[in-house]
Design an enzyme around this catalytic site. Sequence first.
Site: not given
Ligand code: DOR
Length: 358
Positions: A11, A15, A106, A186, A231, A258
């Site tokens: 995970h 970007r 996600d 997560h 999150n 994450d």
């Molecule tokens: O904190 C988070 N950031 N939770 C997510 O589910 C998405 C992620 C993001 O893409 O920044």
Amino acid sequence: MIEIPAMVDLHVHFREPGFEYKETIETGMRAAKTAGYSDVFTMPNLRPAQDTVEHLMVQLEAIEKASEKTKGVTIHPYGCITMGQKGDQLTDFEALAPYVAGFSDDGHGVQRTEIMLEAMKICRKLGKPIVAHCEVNDLLRGGYIHDGDYAKMFGHKGICSESEWRMIERDLNLVKLTGCQYHVCHISTKESVNLIREAKKSGLPVTCETAPHYLLLTDMDLREEGRFKMNPPLRTDEDRMALVEGIVDGTIDCIATDHAPHSAEEKAKGLSGSSFGIVGLETAFPLMYTYFVNKGIITLEKLVELMSYNARKIMHLGKGRMIKFDVEKEFVIDPGKFESKGKATPFTGWKVVGRLVE
Ligand code: DOR
């Protein structure tokens, strides 16, 4: 010095395409390599999102280019479950399947039961996993940290635990109906751990991950800074302890990061205004080794299961090369030294051991 198989992260958010100012595939790969990962699985909340083969090709080309420069890390993209991750219309799973490790929206929960049911039926046929971000939008109520003591004390809007576990509960019923391979992203609440423990006991093909921050921090560790915002949010100590129990007893299969880089500006707006997400690749192993293996909570073998072996099994990867960590020399976590463009971590200043040497 210890030697272990290179790690796998199911995970991460690199970007590119769309948000290269936060992270590029190249900077993400460098972060993964420095940290000791051989394989990372990228989430499709990009622009364009990986919801068609054409969109996926944009990412695959960027991966190919970056891979010429940085060797030793393989990127496995996920495809979207729904078009634009909007939750309404399924993507063409058959067309995407040859290129993706599994399907995930996600960043967004799939709200409509009939859509998730259909997605699972198709995934079951294709032999691909659903990798689920579980979050019921109707229960969010504008929250951005855990709906607990800290939120009450300082007047913040809270995200309740139920928003996570309700969707896991729904999905586990769908897994029962479809037999689809289902991996939960997560997990952060004690209820989630209990639901997954019971589902595993009844033989469902379910696996799950949590991340180091949910195992080491609670909402009472929050500060009024964006680097504490992600999150799902940091929960209570009871949740944290249930997650630790979950890694010890095998309910939780993997430690993922994450890894979710954002720009300094996006993370400079306190708890309410900052973007959700912290970076994790370059801190995961040192944190887990220092605070779990060195403290005698889990063995090194268990950590290897959590950070390499189980993810390899879930995604049918080979054994992986061996890597070495120096676990004697202490260092202080300093985001200024990260390869990642993202610098937001709640672990700045923590003392750890576990630096990759080769
Ligand atoms: O904190 C988070 N950031 N939770 C997510 O589910 C998405 C992620 C993001 O893409 O920044």
